[in-house]
Structure formats: C-alpha cells, structure tokens
Design an enzyme around this catalytic site. Structure first.
Site, PDB file in Angstrom:
ATOM      1  N   LYS A 193       0.802  -1.222   0.000  1.00  0.00           N
ATOM      2  CA  LYS A 193       0.000   0.000   0.000  1.00  0.00           C
ATOM      3  C   LYS A 193       0.837   1.275   0.000  1.00  0.00           C
ATOM      4  CE  LYS A 193      -4.015  -0.574   2.471  1.00  0.00           C
ATOM      5  NZ  LYS A 193      -4.811  -0.909   3.680  1.00  0.00           N
ATOM      6  N   GLY A 194       2.132   1.161   0.282  1.00  0.00           N
ATOM      7  CA  GLY A 194       2.988   2.341   0.120  1.00  0.00           C
ATOM      8  C   GLY A 194       3.230   3.099   1.410  1.00  0.00           C
ATOM      9  N   GLU A 201       4.050   8.672   1.833  1.00  0.00           N
ATOM     10  CA  GLU A 201       3.386   9.907   2.249  1.00  0.00           C
ATOM     11  C   GLU A 201       2.673   9.821   3.584  1.00  0.00           C
ATOM     12  OE1 GLU A 201       2.151  12.016  -1.585  1.00  0.00           O
ATOM     13  OE2 GLU A 201       2.305   9.922  -2.160  1.00  0.00           O
TER      14      GLU A 201
END
Lengths: 338, 745, 174
Positions: B708-709, B712
């Site tokens: 999902k990263g 950020e």
C-alpha cells in the site's frame, strides 16, 4: 556574478593601499557575505583583494584580563579558545549559536562585524531598498517585516542587524581597530555601528579601504558570569528573532554591575543602556527584571507583523536575567534543552 | 549479503545504491559528463501580472561566451499544450497548461521570460542579469484576502480527478441534532518542496533525436510531455534519470524547464544543461498552495459523529483548476452519516500549485484531527477512544469495505509504544523547568491510488546465474531500486546479491511516474510478474528437457532456491539448464494491468501518530521531544527503507507544524523568503528520534503483492498530533500552520 | 588567457592582479595537483563539479544555506559554494571522493549505509564530510551536541535520526 579580478595580499598595508586606491575593490576574507552577495548581484566590486594570508589571526588574552582578537581569526577558533570561553562565555556562546559549523570555520571576526542584513528586499537586488540603492525607498516597512527591527529604525530602513557576536561585543565595550589610508584608528563598538537614519547605506564609519585589523575586548570580570540567549523559530542555523547578551554581577541579592545588549530587534547591535541603568543597584527580583525590560523597549516602533518582538524581547531579557540572577551560573542560550 | 530466496521480500537489505551515494560517485542528472555542454540560465519575471513590453538582450548577448538569448520573440512555439493530468495516469503530465515565452503575457512572478545560454555557468548567470526587461504591470492577486470575495466552486480539481463538491446525508440536520459542536477555521502557509537537488535537465540532440537527463519521478512522463510539447515522435526521445536528489512532488509533474532545455540545445547546436537556482525552485515547479479550511463537526454526547462540514478556500492559477484534495479523507475515515465538502477557488497570479508530499491529506487531516482533539476535549473523552468510537470498516463516502485496514491495531500499538495510557488530559499540568510538556495524537490515512495503465518490467537471467531486472522508474530516494531487487530475487528464486535492478531510462519497460505512494505497489507488481514469468519459463524448460533431472516433473511441484530448481529430491540449477542448452540467457517480460473500472473496495492506508512536545510558553518555543507512528502499509518490502521513508514523512509533519512557510508580498505578488535561510525546513537539531511501528496487513485487492505504500502517510496527521500536544501543554488551540512563536506568546 | 593588471608595489610587496578572464589556477584536490584555466569568479564548488568532474560535492542552494557542498580545506569543513576556487591555491582540498582510498570505504561511509542514514543521497556527501570532521573536532559527545553541530547540513529526506546513529556508531568504535 560580474567578472572580477583577484589578487592576494601578503601584508596589511599593501592590502589597504590596493583597496583604498580603487573604489571598485573589496576585501575578501571568509567570503560568506562577499561571495554570496556578489552572486546575488547585491555587491558589484570589480576586484577582490584576498586578505586571508594576512597575519591577523591571533586570539590572545591580555594580562589584565581582556582579549585581543585578530580580524581574520575565524569564528570557530575564537569560540573554541579557552581564554574566550573562560573570560567571556557570552562571546563563545554567541559565536556558536550563529550560522553553522562550516560557516564558522570560514567567516572571519572582522567580516562578521561587516556582514550585511538578511532583509529579503535588500537581498533580492530588485525591490526598492535604500540600503542597496539610496533613494529608492524601503520595501520592508509596508512589506513582509516579521524579522525586521523594532528599535533604531527610521522611515528609510528597518533591516535588522544580523550578527550574534557583535551583540556580545557591544555589551562589552569592545573597541574595533582598523588600518586605513590615513593610518590606524580605534572605534568604540557602539560608534562602529551606525543607525540607518536617512543614510541606511552607511552602516559603519569606515572609509573605503579601511580594514578592520583587530577587536579588543577590555577586561571585565563580571563577564565570566554571562550568557547569550538566542530565540528563533528553528533550533539551529537561523538568525535571531531576539537575542540577549548579558553579563551580570550580583552581590547579596542586588545587582552590582550589568552589561546587556540585544540582537534581532534593532538596526544595530543594541546596547541596552536604559535597562542597565535601571538594574544597577536593583534587587534581583522578577518585577525589576520586567521593568528593566519594559524601559528598554519603551521606544520600540514595530510594524503590525513584528509587534510580537517587543513582547518577546522583554520576556527574553527577563529570562536572561532570571537565568543569571539566581546565581546558578550561565545559561546555555536557546540550546537549553527541553 | 546473501539471503535465501523465499524471504528476500521484507528483509532490511542495505540499499543497493548505498555505495555510490556515500562515495559521491552516484551521478545525478546535472552530473553526467556530456562533452561540449553549454549552460542555460533562466530569467524570471519580476512582476506578477501584466505584460513584457520590451526585452533588450543586447548587453547579455554581447557578453563573452554567450551563445544565445531566448525570449518570447524568438523561442519557437510549442507544438501542442497537453492537458494537466496527474502523472500517475501514465500520459503526458505537464505541471500546468501554460507554457512560458509563447507571448508577452505575465501570469506570475518568476515566470520564465528569457533563457540565456553561454559556454560556462558563470557567464550565463551574469548575462542573465544583463537582460533588460520593461513591463506593463497590472495589480496582482495572490493572497487569500485579495481573492476571497471572488471565488467559484470548480466542477473538478486536481487535474480533473476530484469533484469540487461532495455530499452525503443532510449536514444541517446532522449538526442540528448534535449535542456538541466544534467549529474552526484553519489557515496554512504556502509550502515548497525544496528537495536539496534543484530541478535540472541536460538536453542533447543527435540529428533529430533527443536525449534528456532529467530529474523526474517518471522518465516516461518526461518523455511523453516533451514529445507533445515539441511535436517530436516518442521514438525520437530518450529520457534518463537514475538518481534523483529528492522530489516530494515537485518532480512528479513535468515543468517547463525540461522542454526549455531541449529547445535551448536545439538553438545553440550543443548539449545544454539547465539547472534551476534555489530561488527559482520556489516559482518553477509548483508548491502547496496557501489555504484556509473551515471545519464544523457535530457529535452526540457519547462521541458519535453526526455531521462534518469541511470547506476549503485556495488560490489557483489563471489556467488550471487546482487544489490539493484536502477534503477527501475527512469524508471517508469516520462513520458519520452526514457530510459536505466543498472546494472554493479564486484565480490568482500564481503558477498552478502541484502535488506536495501527502497532497491534501497532510493539510486536510490537520483540520480534521485537530477538530477531533477538540471534540474529545469537549466531551471529556480520551482522543484515542473517540476515534475508535467512530471507526468504520467501510469507506464512509462510498460505503465500500476497506480492502484492508489495520487502523485499530495502529491506535493500539502506537499508543502502547508511546506510553499513552494513563495520560492526564488536563492541559497545562506538566511542567519541567521553563518547559510545559504535552502529548497529542492523530489518525493518519492515505488513499491507495492505482495507476491507470499497464505497468511493465523485464527480467533476464544469464547463464552464469546472475540476473538483471529492468523497469523505467527512477529512484528518488524511496529505495525502489533496492526493494525491486528483492522482489525480483524472490520472484526468480535467486539470492539478492545475484540480482541487479536496472532503472531510470525510457529504453526500459514503461512505468508510470512513481507518485501518490503508488510506486512500490505498481512497480513490484510488474517486476514480480516479469520475475515469476521467467521462473516459470525456466521451470517449464527444465521439465521438458530430457537431460534435466527434473524431466517429466509437474511444474507445480518445482520450487526454486538460490537458483536451483527442486522437485522432491531432483534438482537442476538455472546455470546448468542454460549452459547445457547453449543458451546465453533467458528473458521474460512481465506486465501488471491494474483493475479497470470500479473496484468494490475502499483502498486506504492507515496509521496513528503520537507526539510529545515541550513548550517554553514565555518565549513561545515549541520543541518536539519524541514522535511515535504506527502504520499499516499492507506488505512491507524492506523494513529498513520503509522505516526511513516513514521517519522522513513524520519529520516533514514536524516541519509543516512548526517551520515551513513561504510568505507572499501582496503588493508585488512576489514570494518573500525564497531561499533555505528563510524558508525553514527542519535541521538536525529540530528532529527528535522517531519511533516507527510497522503493522503488516494482508491485502489481496490493491496489487499482487499487497503493497500500500509508505511515501506519504508518515506526514499525514503528524502536524495535528503536534498541534494537539501543544494544546495539551499550554491550553492553546492554534489553528494555523506553521505554529510560530507569536502564536504562543 | 591570464589578463594581468599592473603590479602594485607598496612597501615592497608586489601583488599580481589576475583576471577577469580565465587564469591558470593550481588546485590540490584529494592529494592530486590540478591545473585549471578559470575565471576568478568561479567557486570552488563549480571548479570541482564542472571542471574537475568531481561531482560528490553538491550544489543545493549556492547560498551557504544547505551544506550539501561541504568539503574540507586544509582539513576544516567549509562550504565550497561560498569559496572562490582561487583562494584555495596553496591549500589542500578534500572532497568525499578523497575520503577513502580507491575502492575502499571510510568507516563513516560504511556506517551511513548500515544505519540507512540517507534516502535520495544528494546531501549525503556533505553530511559525511561534516560528520567525519565533527568527530575530529570533538563535537560528537552526545546527541544534543551532534544535533547542533550537524545542523549546517540539511537533509530534506529528514534522515537525521539515522545520521546521528551513524555518527554514534563511528564515535563509539574509536
């Protein structure tokens, strides 16, 4: 950066002659102001006279307890010198709370006193600025002025003097020694920095080509009990919003002697004589500290954006006095860790 | 380091590009030795609105070494202005739909109005100063106060991806039935990315073929954008960018300097290097816009949200409807029946703002999570408990279930690590010397945005057992080259030290720009497909090779470890298979096509932020003493690089909370503090130690590896946690970013 | 070539004025003598990066505000962007490329890798040159000191806690 020629001076008299005979020559020492502002097109000399080889790097204590600092001594070396740390902690603290380790390795003491303001309208080489181009007006007064001065301002300029160590030196009745085309001179530090008045481009009384050769700090035993308090948004690597250089002597709960100067709030390193006068003989209680601070800042002329500095400066003065006034020793500037 | 294959993914492998980076041998885009390179220097407009009435270039042109001066009078017209579409879409992606120097109009201060090209950088820089420009200046509009009376609600924002208004239920009724209302206006200074590497492009023509070394989050995005702007076939443009010195969004879209470098190089018939100055970085690559958000929330006495109204006001350029989507997440992450979110824009003399780390989420969650803290305070409820009470297993806007969550675990484990339990909620009660101590928390979330197009990679295994896996993506510090080495090694069944990931070149298989925290998910999908495809090809070859010990085995029974195919007791090494068959290598392409159309899931990454601050209330100083973040980013490809990115994001939240601001001079329309001395980013002294907890959750929806990263989400909620801690320390509720000394005196 | 102004003679000292066109400058970098023809206005940073192809020192701001260009001159950490190359004649310049022998890593470089003390890597050479100097200066005593004395090197990826860890590791090994 305009094209420049370069020469490296090997002795002081030659360097002075080279610059004083040519209005388009500048001295080059650490370069941290000169090279920066050359590239910004704020300074436009045609020739640089490199004075880094001149024998002006000494840092020595005088037998009577004072200090002699060569104009080309680097900020880092002065801050590290045991005699400075022992006799004048506020000088060492002011130096080490300024700029960054790399810049302190480069910047000379003489250059530090002559560094130019951080006003963005001065630096952009485009806006109206009486300091950069006399007569063009001041963009800061109606512009963005959060960091600007509240003391010593004029309708022509409100730029803050940027130096930290100059504030400490101003508290200490320092003398600035020079060599110019007309020989040696010495200036009391308070006369060395000029208020902007109607000629903000004149920041000091030096003639063109007059070179700072040394800084003489007279003996001042109370300076052993001193501090430099610096308040800023970022914890390091930033100019002061407010700073206080303070040396204090307390006897039996009464202030016997005091030296105070303010940075970040004035157009020159600001000797706080009114506060000093108020404090001598006063009891070391907070009310007196607050009154002294209020007296010192009474003539402040803020803009809407920097009005907070008037209050902040008073609180910083009180904090500095609190820190030294209870006799527990020098503080560690804004580095006092939370 | 040798890692056995099944566990290559997730290992805290050292960065594969560590050595070149620490030795100074890594070549960033301005550092590729290109013989005979000339230097371009941009002249920006001094005014923010009006026209260029005259440009006298004679003095500049007369300087020694000056090769050309380009202005609107002699710069060729662009072939076509592509629309503004986020680069994740995998199409041309200009930062704005205005290209400079096409006519005499000035829309914003700093807009490029001339480019000087000379044989040295010093000469170009000096000659740029000698370009004399005359203007007809009109009154600029740049600030919220100048624009707030002339606003509009756009149909769409953010390159057409996000509606200008979203609603559900009946907000007025929801607020009317609330027992407690919280209402606040939040203001935000403009922010600039300021990667330490300035944007730069080196352009080199060979005949009608163009080679660009570009600092970009997507070499393909540069290729497509420049192709459209210059009317050049894609096949004639190659873009390289192996190392990128940070981006944070300002290299996510393709700004004008890339094409200008190409045009300059064509003009002078030499390679041209164009590097933006630090000051130009504030006016040439977008920014996070100044903004104001108004958030009203209502809740019942037991802490259940009844309504949220979230409005935003911000300036956009004269040519694009841009706002970072600050409102999206406030509509999604809490169970709340009634919601209204509206963007209001006004036209201003600015370039089009752009993505900046957690674009929208970082600012929107500040308003939402400070409001939640205030609500908790009003209700006398623990802030974590309030959030748990409004937890939702579905996206509250779409009603679709989360593909995976982990949000509860983030609250729980974050709180435990931080030591949240037993917190005295009363503000201003903890003091240490001059310092008031406070703690605060906030939720974090960041949407999982898949790319729009197929993502591709290629895997090649040599007969000596080493492998090269390729995809176009640059590595701008995320660690993608490292984690893709791991993904490729695991997919192929070889050890990571025998695998090299090659990237940063449009000659390699196409990857969309790695933006929106999507890089790890989409690139790993493509690399995984290529690597497993190659493994299957080799296994198939072995079981059909009469000379292989695996001959006749069922392919599903074959596993691969350290380059050896194993079925039961029979083994065959990749190397032996290839050498036996006189095959120098084997190769496979892999492709991942993201699901098209609507996915019946809400896709979001969750986390929880905790911070402790010390406030010197007398001097207005805030120092962050420690931060804990717990995040559930799906699968973690490399725990070390993931932690690093999350740590960086959290410290960006610190900067957003306390330091970062560019200020506008309303009269001139020029930014005031466009340098790193006055635009304050956190330095080492500001940065406390940061505790990052990784909570892996399985997600079979988002992409093949369930990634999902982490790029950020680290920033999201961090500023709110700090602001809430400031309130806890002092009792002061500051609804402004950054929170500075004067706010606390 | 070298434009030479009249020699000024004052009290017996002759000063050679050089420039403004390109002049011959001898620079000793990482122990190697280089001869360059550069204008006096060329910074040490641009001399290294654009003339000597030593691109380890980075240009992040060119204004003395980021620290990415940190190199050593005569063993002290300084900013190459605010140093004119000519002023380094007769001095020894050390860049990150000269920190360790060919093919070797300085222990600080190893520690930066081990602690993942960087992401994009652009500020890293400057951080490392500062970090090695920091320990030699004796300013790595505790974390507060490291924080303060490393604050002249901005890391926009904010790897600061990891940079401190790398410095601690090297310090404690010594």
């Amino acid at each position: 950066m305009r094209p420049i020629t370069y020469l490296r001076a090997t002795d002081t008299a030659t360097a002075v002659a080279a610059v004083s005979t040519d209005p388009t020559s500048d001295f080059l020492a650490g370069g941290t102001t000169e090279v920066d502002l050359l590239r910004q097109n704020v300074l436009n000399p045609r020739r640089l006279v490199d004075i880094n080889d001149l024998p002006l790097t000494g840092i020595e204590g005088t037998p009577d307890g004072g200090l002699r600092i060569g104009a080309l001594a680097r900020m880092s070396d002065v801050a590290a010198a045991p005699v400075v740390r022992e006799r004048f902690p506020l000088i060492a603290q002011a130096l080490e709370l300024g700029a960054s380790a790399q810049l302190r390795n480069m910047a000379s003491m003489g250059g530090n006193l002559l560094q130019r303001v951080r006003c963005s309208y001065f630096r952009d080489a485009e806006s109206a600025c009486n300091k950069r181009e006399p007569g063009t007006g001041c963009s800061a007064i109606e512009g963005f002025s959060r960091g600007h001065a509240v003391l010593g301002t004029s309708e022509h300029c409100i730029a803050t003097h940027p130096s930290d160590v100059a504030v400490a030196l101003t508290a200490l009745d320092t003398r600035v020694h020079t060599l110019g085309p007309n020989g040696e001179r010495a200036y009391p530090v308070d006369d060395f920095f000029l208020l902007p008045g109607d000629s903000p481009h004149r920041e000091h009384p030096l003639e063109h080509g007059e070179l700072i050769t040394g800084i003489e700090v007279p003996a001042m035993p109370l300076a052993r009990h001193s501090l430099y308090l610096k308040v800023r948004d970022r914890e390091s690597y930033e100019f002061a919003l407010v700073s206080v250089a303070l040396a204090l002597s307390v006897m039996n709960g009464t202030i016997a002697d005091v030296r105070m100067a303010l940075g970040g709030v004035a157009t020159k390193p600001w000797r706080a004589r009114r506060a000093e006068d108020f404090l001598i003989g006063a009891a070391t209680v907070r009310d007196n500290f607050a009154l002294a601070a209020r007296v010192e800042m009474a003539d402040a002329r803020p803009t809407p954006m920097n009005a907070f500095k008037v209050e902040l400066a008073q609180r910083a003065i009180v904090r500095a006095l609190d820190t030294l006034g209870d006799g527990t020793g020098p503080g560690a500037g804004s580095g006092s860790s939370p | 380091m040798t890692t056995t294959t099944p566990s290559a993914i997730g290992q805290p492998l050292d960065r594969v590009d560590g050595r070149p980076k620490v030795t100074g041998h890594a070549r960033y885009s301005a550092e590729i030795p290109v013989p005979d390179t000339a230097y371009a220097y941009v002249v920006g407009s001094r005014i923010a609105a009006g026209r260029v009435t005259d440009i006298d270039v004679s003095a500049a042109r007369a300087e020694e070494g000056v090769l050309a001066v380009l202005t609107h009078r002699n710069l060729p017209r662009i072939a076509e202005q592509p629309p503004l579409i986020p680069s994740l879409a995998g199409t041309a992606a200009p930062g704005q739909t205005f290209f400079p120097m096409q006519d005499d109009t000035v829309h914003y201060a700093g807009q490029q109005i001339a480019v000087v090209i000379a044989d040295t950088w010093e000469r170009a820089q000096h000659a740029a100063r000698l370009v004399r420009v005359s203007y007809a200046e009109s009154t600029p509009v740049t600030t919220l106060d100048q624009g707030r009376d002339d606003t509009y609600v756009p149909e769409k924002i953010f390159g057409g991806w996000i509606p200008g208004r979203i609603e559900r239920g009946d907000v007025a009724a929801g607020l009317a039935e609330a027992d407690v209302l919280v209402d606040g206006t939040f203001t935000y200074a403009a922010n600039n990315h300021n990667p330490i590497e300035p944007a730069c492009t080196t352009a080199q023509w060979e005949g009608d073929e163009l080679l660009l070394y570009d600092t970009t989050q997507g070499v393909n995005a540069t290729q497509m954008t420049v192709s459209r702007l210059l009317g050049l076939p894609m096949s004639k443009i190659r873009v390289m960018g192996h190392y990128v010195g940070g981006s944070f969004g300002c290299k996510a879209m393709i700004h004008a300097h890339s094409a200008l470098a190409a045009m300059a190089a064509r003009e002078v018939g030499r390679p041209v290097k164009l590097v933006l100055t630090r000051e130009q970085m504030f006016t040439s690559v977008g920014h996070r816009e100044e903004q104001e958000q108004h958030l009203t929330m209502g809740a019942t006495r037991d802490g259940r949200l009844t309504a949220i109204r979230h409005h935003k006001l911000s300036p956009t350029s004269h040519f694009d409807d841009w706002a970072e989507p600050s409102i999206g997440v406030s509509s999604e992450i809490y169970a709340c029946p009634n919601y209204e979110g509206v963007y209001r824009l006004f036209r201003a003399n600015t370039m089009t703002p752009t993505f900046m780390r957690a674009p929208g989420e970082a600012s929107g969650m500040y308003a939402l999570e400070c409001s939640m803290d205030e609500l908790a305070h009003e209700l006398g409820m623990d802030p974590v408990e309030l959030r748990l009470r409004n937890y939702t297993d579905v996206d509250a806007m779409s009603g679709r279930p989360w593909s995976s969550s982990g949000q509860r675990e983030c609250y729980e484990r974050g709180a435990r690590r931080f030591g949240w339990a037993g917190r005295d909620p009363r503000p201003g009660t903890r003091r240490e010397g001059n310092w008031l101590i406070g703690t605060g928390m906030a939720a974090a979330c960041y949407p999982v945005a898949p790319p729009a197009n197929p993502q591709r990679a290629r895997a090649r295994l040599y007969a000596d057992g080493t492998a090269v896996v390729q995809a176009a993506t640059p590595d701008f510090g995320t660690g993608v080259a490292t984690v893709m080495t791991q993904v490729a090694a695991e997919g192929l069944g070889v050890s990571v030290d025998r695998c090299r990931f090659e990237n940063g070149d449009t000659d390699l298989p196409n990857i969309a720009a790695a933006v929106g925290s999507a890089g790890a998910g989409m690139i790993s999908a493509a690399v995984h497909a290529a690597a497993t495809g190659l493994r299957e090809q080799l296994i198939k070859r072995a079981v059909t090779d009469p000379r292989s010990p695996l001959h006749g085995a069922d392919t599903v029974d074959v596993v691969v470890r350290d380059g050896v195919m194993i079925a039961g007791t029979a083994t065959d090494a990749y190397t032996e298979l290839l050498q036996r068959n006189f095959q120098p290598d084997a190769e496979a392409s892999g492709q991942w096509s993201p699901p098209s159309g609507d996915v019946p899931y809400g896709m979001m990454t969750f986390g929880a932020q905790f911070a402790e601050v010390a406030v010197d209330a007398e001097l207005g100083l805030v120092r962050v003493r420690r931060m804990t973040g717990a995040f559930a980013p799906g699968r973690v490809l490399n725990a070390r690089t993931a932690r690093s990115q999350l740590t960086g994001g959290m410290l960006w939240g610190l900067g957003q909370a306390l330091l970062e601001a560019n200020y506008m001079n309303p009269d001139t329309g020029r930014w005031v503090n466009s340098n790193l001395g006055e635009y304050l980013v956190a330095v080492n002294a500001d940065a406390p130690d940061v505790d990052v907890e990784l909570i892996e959750v399985e997600d079979s929806i988002v992409n093949p590896l369930g990634v999902k990263g982490v790029g950020e989400i680290g920033q999201v909620g961090a500023a709110a946690a700090i602001a809430n801690a400031v309130h806890h320390a002092t009792g002061r509720r500051v609804r402004k970013l950054p929170i500075t000394i004067e706010d606390l005196l | 070539m070298s434009a030479r102004g009249p020699a000024l003679t004052e009290r017996g000292a002759a000063l050679e004025e050089r420039g403004p066109g390109p002049v011959r400058v001898r620079l000793s970098v990482n122990g190697t003598e280089h001869t360059l023809d550069i204008e006096p206005r060329v910074s040490l940073l641009d001399a290294l990066r654009e003339r000597l192809d030593l691109t380890g020192a980075k240009k992040g701001c060119d204004q003395g505000t980021c620290g990415a260009c940190t190199v050593w001159v005569d063993g002290r950490r300084v900013l190459a962007c605010l140093t004119l190359a000519m002023t380094c004649e007769g001095r020894e310049v050390t860049t990150v490329e000269g920190l360790a022998g060919e093919g070797e890593l300085h222990e600080m470089q190893r520690a930066f890798i081990a602690e993942d003390a960087f992401q994009c890597g652009f500020c890293t050479p400057g951080q490392i040159m500062s970090a090695v100097a920091l320990i030699e200066e004796g300013h790595a005593g505790n974390d507060a000191e490291i924080k303060e004395w490393m604050s002249g090197n901005i890391c926009r990826c904010a790897a600061y806690p990891h940079i401190r860890a790398a410095i601690r590791a090297v310090r404690d090994r010594a």
